[in-house]
Design a protein around this motif. Structure first.
Motif, mmCIF file in Angstrom:
data_model
loop_
_atom_site.group_PDB
_atom_site.id
_atom_site.type_symbol
_atom_site.label_atom_id
_atom_site.label_comp_id
_atom_site.label_asym_id
_atom_site.label_seq_id
_atom_site.Cartn_x
_atom_site.Cartn_y
_atom_site.Cartn_z
ATOM 1 N N ARG A 1 0.839 -1.187 0.000
ATOM 2 C CA ARG A 1 0.000 0.000 0.000
ATOM 3 C C ARG A 1 0.873 1.235 0.000
ATOM 4 O O ARG A 1 1.927 1.252 0.634
ATOM 5 N N SER A 2 0.421 2.276 -0.635
ATOM 6 C CA SER A 2 1.222 3.496 -0.717
ATOM 7 C C SER A 2 1.024 4.414 0.471
ATOM 8 O O SER A 2 1.881 5.245 0.769
ATOM 9 N N SER A 3 -0.102 4.292 1.167
ATOM 10 C CA SER A 3 -0.410 5.210 2.271
ATOM 11 C C SER A 3 -0.015 4.594 3.599
ATOM 12 O O SER A 3 -0.535 3.556 3.976
ATOM 13 N N PRO A 4 0.881 5.240 4.326
ATOM 14 C CA PRO A 4 1.263 4.711 5.640
ATOM 15 C C PRO A 4 0.119 4.823 6.641
ATOM 16 O O PRO A 4 -0.806 5.614 6.466
ATOM 17 N N PHE A 5 0.226 4.057 7.708
ATOM 18 C CA PHE A 5 -0.706 4.143 8.830
ATOM 19 C C PHE A 5 -0.067 4.950 9.952
ATOM 20 O O PHE A 5 1.149 4.866 10.164
ATOM 21 N N TYR A 6 -0.891 5.729 10.684
ATOM 22 C CA TYR A 6 -0.421 6.486 11.837
ATOM 23 C C TYR A 6 -1.398 6.324 12.988
ATOM 24 O O TYR A 6 -2.607 6.329 12.785
ATOM 25 N N CYS B 1 12.934 1.739 14.178
ATOM 26 C CA CYS B 1 12.303 1.139 13.007
ATOM 27 C C CYS B 1 12.477 -0.374 13.123
ATOM 28 O O CYS B 1 13.440 -0.840 13.761
ATOM 29 N N ALA B 2 11.569 -1.110 12.547
ATOM 30 C CA ALA B 2 11.628 -2.562 12.682
ATOM 31 C C ALA B 2 10.911 -3.248 11.530
ATOM 32 O O ALA B 2 9.958 -2.727 10.959
ATOM 33 N N THR B 3 11.394 -4.431 11.245
ATOM 34 C CA THR B 3 10.788 -5.299 10.241
ATOM 35 C C THR B 3 11.148 -6.728 10.559
ATOM 36 O O THR B 3 12.174 -6.971 11.231
ATOM 37 N N PRO B 4 10.390 -7.719 10.156
ATOM 38 C CA PRO B 4 9.112 -7.616 9.475
ATOM 39 C C PRO B 4 7.968 -7.365 10.469
ATOM 40 O O PRO B 4 8.175 -7.437 11.671
ATOM 41 N N LEU B 5 6.807 -7.064 9.946
ATOM 42 C CA LEU B 5 5.601 -6.911 10.736
ATOM 43 C C LEU B 5 4.646 -8.047 10.411
ATOM 44 O O LEU B 5 4.671 -8.584 9.307
ATOM 45 N N TYR B 6 3.805 -8.398 11.368
ATOM 46 C CA TYR B 6 2.772 -9.385 11.054
ATOM 47 C C TYR B 6 1.803 -8.818 10.021
ATOM 48 O O TYR B 6 1.355 -9.513 9.118
ATOM 49 N N TYR B 7 1.464 -7.553 10.177
ATOM 50 C CA TYR B 7 0.650 -6.899 9.178
ATOM 51 C C TYR B 7 0.748 -5.401 9.344
ATOM 52 O O TYR B 7 1.096 -4.889 10.412
ATOM 53 N N CYS B 8 0.455 -4.687 8.264
ATOM 54 C CA CYS B 8 0.386 -3.226 8.253
ATOM 55 C C CYS B 8 -0.771 -2.864 7.349
ATOM 56 O O CYS B 8 -0.686 -3.092 6.133
ATOM 57 N N THR B 9 -1.839 -2.346 7.904
ATOM 58 C CA THR B 9 -3.030 -2.030 7.122
ATOM 59 C C THR B 9 -3.430 -0.575 7.350
ATOM 60 O O THR B 9 -2.771 0.149 8.100
#
Length: 126
Positions: A55-60, A96-104
């Motif tokens: 997705r192009s839009s980050p979550f905040y 900062c961290a990776t990986p994530l279980y999910y980012c929506t």
């Protein structure tokens, strides 16, 4: 070898701005969800933003929405966190961290804790 190297921490006056960088090696920042977290003294670690590989839009989260911006430079393989209008409640160690279980669009969940940046300190003080 996967590494996340952060830079940009320091002292900022209230209302000021600061940009954190998270330089990735060993993988492409376009291939994985990456999150930003912070931890203030005596508080639990808080996830504040994520950028998805799809997705192009980050979550905040609400506490930083409208003030912080997460972006990705695929040519430099870097994730940025632009922090504007810094408040007295923003000082923390930022990761900062990776990986994530999910980012929506509705939230994100950190992964198993595989790869984290070293966590520069951001201090807000006059």
């Amino acid at each position: 070898q996967v590494q996340l190297v952060e830079s940009g921490g320091g002292l900022v006056q209230p209302g000021g701005s600061r940009r954190l960088s998270c330089a990735a090696s060993g993988f492409n920042v376009t291939d994985y969800d990456i999150g930003w977290f912070r931890q203030a003294p005596g508080k639990e670690r808080e996830g504040i933003s994520c950028i998805s590989s799809t997705r192009s839009s980050p979550f905040y989260v609400d506490s930083v929405k409208g003030r912080f911006t997460t972006s990705r430079d695929s040519t430099k393989n870097i994730i940025y966190l632009q922090m504007n209008s810094l408040k007295p409640e923003d000082p923390a160690v930022y990761y900062c961290a990776t990986p994530l279980y999910y980012c929506t669009a509705y939230g994100f969940k950190p992964g198993s804790g595989d790869y984290w940046g070293q966590g520069p300190q951001v201090t807000v003080s006059s």
